[in-house]
Structures are given as structure tokens and as C-alpha cells.
Design an enzyme around this catalytic site. Structure first.
Site, PDB file in Angstrom:
ATOM      1  N   LYS A  11      -7.803   1.295  13.672  1.00 23.48           N
ATOM      2  CA  LYS A  11      -6.826   0.213  13.788  1.00 23.48           C
ATOM      3  C   LYS A  11      -6.211   0.124  15.197  1.00 23.48           C
ATOM      4  O   LYS A  11      -6.338   1.055  16.009  1.00 23.48           O
ATOM      5  CB  LYS A  11      -5.730   0.418  12.738  1.00 23.48           C
ATOM      6  CG  LYS A  11      -6.219   0.257  11.287  1.00 23.48           C
ATOM      7  CD  LYS A  11      -5.048   0.397  10.313  1.00 23.48           C
ATOM      8  CE  LYS A  11      -5.479   0.192   8.880  1.00 23.48           C
ATOM      9  NZ  LYS A  11      -4.320   0.302   7.948  1.00 23.48           N
ATOM     10  N   TYR A  51      -7.712  -8.589   4.175  1.00 27.08           N
ATOM     11  CA  TYR A  51      -6.619  -7.967   3.418  1.00 27.08           C
ATOM     12  C   TYR A  51      -6.070  -8.893   2.326  1.00 27.08           C
ATOM     13  O   TYR A  51      -4.942  -8.702   1.874  1.00 27.08           O
ATOM     14  CB  TYR A  51      -5.501  -7.530   4.365  1.00 27.08           C
ATOM     15  CG  TYR A  51      -5.714  -6.163   4.988  1.00 27.08           C
ATOM     16  CD1 TYR A  51      -5.861  -5.022   4.193  1.00 27.08           C
ATOM     17  CD2 TYR A  51      -5.748  -5.997   6.366  1.00 27.08           C
ATOM     18  CE1 TYR A  51      -6.043  -3.776   4.745  1.00 27.08           C
ATOM     19  CE2 TYR A  51      -5.935  -4.727   6.936  1.00 27.08           C
ATOM     20  CZ  TYR A  51      -6.075  -3.632   6.116  1.00 27.08           C
ATOM     21  OH  TYR A  51      -6.244  -2.380   6.657  1.00 27.08           O
ATOM     22  N   ASN A 114      -1.128   3.014  10.741  1.00 23.15           N
ATOM     23  CA  ASN A 114      -1.633   4.300  10.268  1.00 23.15           C
ATOM     24  C   ASN A 114      -3.085   4.584  10.671  1.00 23.15           C
ATOM     25  O   ASN A 114      -3.805   5.291   9.975  1.00 23.15           O
ATOM     26  CB  ASN A 114      -1.404   4.429   8.758  1.00 23.15           C
ATOM     27  CG  ASN A 114      -2.095   3.328   7.984  1.00 23.15           C
ATOM     28  OD1 ASN A 114      -2.776   2.503   8.562  1.00 23.15           O
ATOM     29  ND2 ASN A 114      -1.926   3.326   6.675  1.00 23.15           N
ATOM     30  N   HIS A 117      -8.491   2.379   8.454  1.00 20.94           N
ATOM     31  CA  HIS A 117      -8.739   1.806   7.128  1.00 20.94           C
ATOM     32  C   HIS A 117      -9.986   2.455   6.564  1.00 20.94           C
ATOM     33  O   HIS A 117     -10.934   2.725   7.308  1.00 20.94           O
ATOM     34  CB  HIS A 117      -8.979   0.294   7.213  1.00 20.94           C
ATOM     35  CG  HIS A 117      -9.575  -0.262   5.944  1.00 20.94           C
ATOM     36  ND1 HIS A 117      -8.803  -0.630   4.868  1.00 20.94           N
ATOM     37  CD2 HIS A 117     -10.867  -0.439   5.548  1.00 20.94           C
ATOM     38  CE1 HIS A 117      -9.594  -1.022   3.878  1.00 20.94           C
ATOM     39  NE2 HIS A 117     -10.860  -0.924   4.268  1.00 20.94           N
ATOM     40  N   GLU A 128     -16.770  -5.021   1.735  1.00 23.01           N
ATOM     41  CA  GLU A 128     -16.183  -4.917   3.078  1.00 23.01           C
ATOM     42  C   GLU A 128     -17.259  -4.720   4.151  1.00 23.01           C
ATOM     43  O   GLU A 128     -17.149  -5.277   5.241  1.00 23.01           O
ATOM     44  CB  GLU A 128     -15.172  -3.765   3.107  1.00 23.01           C
ATOM     45  CG  GLU A 128     -13.913  -4.072   2.291  1.00 23.01           C
ATOM     46  CD  GLU A 128     -12.919  -2.914   2.233  1.00 23.01           C
ATOM     47  OE1 GLU A 128     -11.880  -3.087   1.590  1.00 23.01           O
ATOM     48  OE2 GLU A 128     -13.182  -1.845   2.826  1.00 23.01           O
TER      49      GLU A 128
HETATM   50  N1  UDP Z   1       0.820  -0.987   4.391  1.00 23.38           N
HETATM   51  C1  UDP Z   1       2.086  -1.229   4.903  1.00 23.38           C
HETATM   52  N2  UDP Z   1       3.185  -0.927   4.118  1.00 23.38           N
HETATM   53  C2  UDP Z   1       3.063  -0.408   2.869  1.00 23.38           C
HETATM   54  C3  UDP Z   1       1.779  -0.173   2.345  1.00 23.38           C
HETATM   55  C4  UDP Z   1       0.669  -0.463   3.141  1.00 23.38           C
HETATM   56  O1  UDP Z   1       2.222  -1.709   6.022  1.00 23.38           O
HETATM   57  O2  UDP Z   1       4.079  -0.161   2.203  1.00 23.38           O
HETATM   58  C5  UDP Z   1      -0.366  -1.290   5.222  1.00 23.38           C
HETATM   59  C6  UDP Z   1      -1.001  -0.024   5.823  1.00 23.38           C
HETATM   60  O3  UDP Z   1      -1.517  -0.348   7.109  1.00 23.38           O
HETATM   61  C7  UDP Z   1      -2.112   0.249   4.830  1.00 23.38           C
HETATM   62  C8  UDP Z   1      -2.564  -1.170   4.482  1.00 23.38           C
HETATM   63  O4  UDP Z   1      -1.362  -1.921   4.427  1.00 23.38           O
HETATM   64  O5  UDP Z   1      -3.130   1.052   5.386  1.00 23.38           O
HETATM   65  C9  UDP Z   1      -3.328  -1.323   3.192  1.00 23.38           C
HETATM   66  O6  UDP Z   1      -2.571  -0.725   2.153  1.00 23.38           O
HETATM   67  P1  UDP Z   1      -3.261   0.191   1.053  1.00 23.38           P
HETATM   68  O7  UDP Z   1      -2.264   0.430  -0.024  1.00 23.38           O
HETATM   69  O8  UDP Z   1      -4.581  -0.387   0.664  1.00 23.38           O
HETATM   70  O9  UDP Z   1      -3.470   1.587   1.850  1.00 23.38           O
HETATM   71  P2  UDP Z   1      -4.789   2.314   2.387  1.00 23.38           P
HETATM   72  O10 UDP Z   1      -5.905   1.984   1.433  1.00 23.38           O
HETATM   73  O11 UDP Z   1      -5.045   1.795   3.779  1.00 23.38           O
HETATM   74  O12 UDP Z   1      -4.452   3.781   2.392  1.00 23.38           O
HETATM   75 MG    MG Z   2      -6.571   0.194   0.699  1.00 23.38          MG
END
Ligand code: UDP
Ligand code: MG
Length: 140
Positions: A11, A51, A114, A117, A128
């Protein structure tokens, strides 16, 4: 366990801090092979569609803005149980909860920024990968 493929994205917070190589080393050390990789500047339309599953969540707008703020590195990782293995190497979504030595524990700045992805299931991995890569770009 079967050999799988999963979509990974390095990212903007990580590309900006020049962490692509350090993150790739974690994938390779875990036995994940990078069988496709390209650095791109996502458009808002691409980020929004990718997303879309999070469209109704309060962080969706901010997440899309973040994903277009700097280049990203799109990757396909291959290996035994690659989907779950990659999720383990990534660590929990919130870096405060991520296990020591994971990418997010070592590099993530916040729950939003974070660093990586990773697909979360076989169906999402297939969709994806197909969204960002043509079959001929995957060289296993
Ligand atoms: N995200 C965020 N706030 C939150 C939860 C998620 O900004 O409270 C963002 C973060 O970048 C995350 C992405 O949205 O990686 C997708 O969320 P997901 O729950 O799918 O997490 P991941 O699969 O990436 O661990
Ligand atoms: Mg996810």
C-alpha cells in the site's frame, strides 16, 4: 495442502517509505513466491471498485483516498496454503493487534495505513487476481 495463489498489494504508506524490498523479503522468507508484480498508480475508480465490499463502512472514502495517494505494488503470491499463509505474514488489520515480526507489526502506521492488502479466501483471491492481472502476466 494445495498450492494456492493470492493477491497482495503493498500500500501507499509502504511504497512511500521505500519498504517494498523489506516486505517482499518477508513473503519470500515465508516460502511465498512472487509470481507477478507491477507498480501502478491506482485511479479512484479502480480503488473504489476493488474495495466495493466495504462501500457502506465509515472508512470507505478515506480508504479509497489513501489507496490513490501514492503508487502501490500489485502482486500475486503463490505457495502451499498461500491465502492463509499470507494473512499470517501480514498480521492483524490493526497493527496494535498484529503479532511480532509480521509486516503490519513491523511497518504499519495505523489501522488504515497498514502497509499491505491480502485476499481473505479462495473466491476473493481469484476475483482480485483477475481484476488486476491477465493470465499471461502470472509466471509461476
Ligand atoms: N480499514 C480502516 N479502518 C478500519 C478497518 C479497515 O481504515 O476500521 C482499512 C484498512 O486499510 C484495511 C482495509 O480497510 O486493511 C480493509 O479492511 P479489512 O477489514 O478487509 O482488513 P484486511 O483484510 O486488510 O486485514
Ligand atoms: Mg480484507
Amino acid at each position: 495442502m494445495a498450492v494456492e495463489r493470492t493477491l497482495s498489494i503493498i500500500k501507499p504508506d509502504a511504497t512511500k517509505r521505500n519498504l517494498t524490498g523489506k516486505i517482499n523479503a518477508k513473503f519470500e522468507d515465508a516460502g511465498l513466491r512472487i509470481i507477478a508484480q507491477k507498480r501502478v498508480q491506482l485511479t479512484m475508480e479502480q480503488a473504489g471498485t476493488f474495495y466495493e465490499v466495504h462501500k457502506e463502512r465509515p472508512f470507505y472514502g478515506e480508504l479509497c483516498e489513501f489507496m490513490v495517494s501514492e503508487p502501490v505494488v500489485l502482486q500475486v503470491l503463490e505457495g502451499e496454503g498461500a491465502i492463509l499463509k499470507n494473512r499470517e505474514v501480514m498480521g492483524a488489520t490493526n497493527p496494535a493487534d498484529a503479532a511480532p515480526g509480521t509486516i503490519r507489526a513491523d511497518f504499519a502506521l495505523s489501522v488504515g495505513e497498514n502497509s499491505v492488502h491480502g485476499s481473505d479466501a479462495p473466491e476473493t483471491a481469484a476475483a482480485e487476481i483477475a481484476y488486476f492481472f491477465a493470465g499471461l502476466e502470472l509466471v509461476g
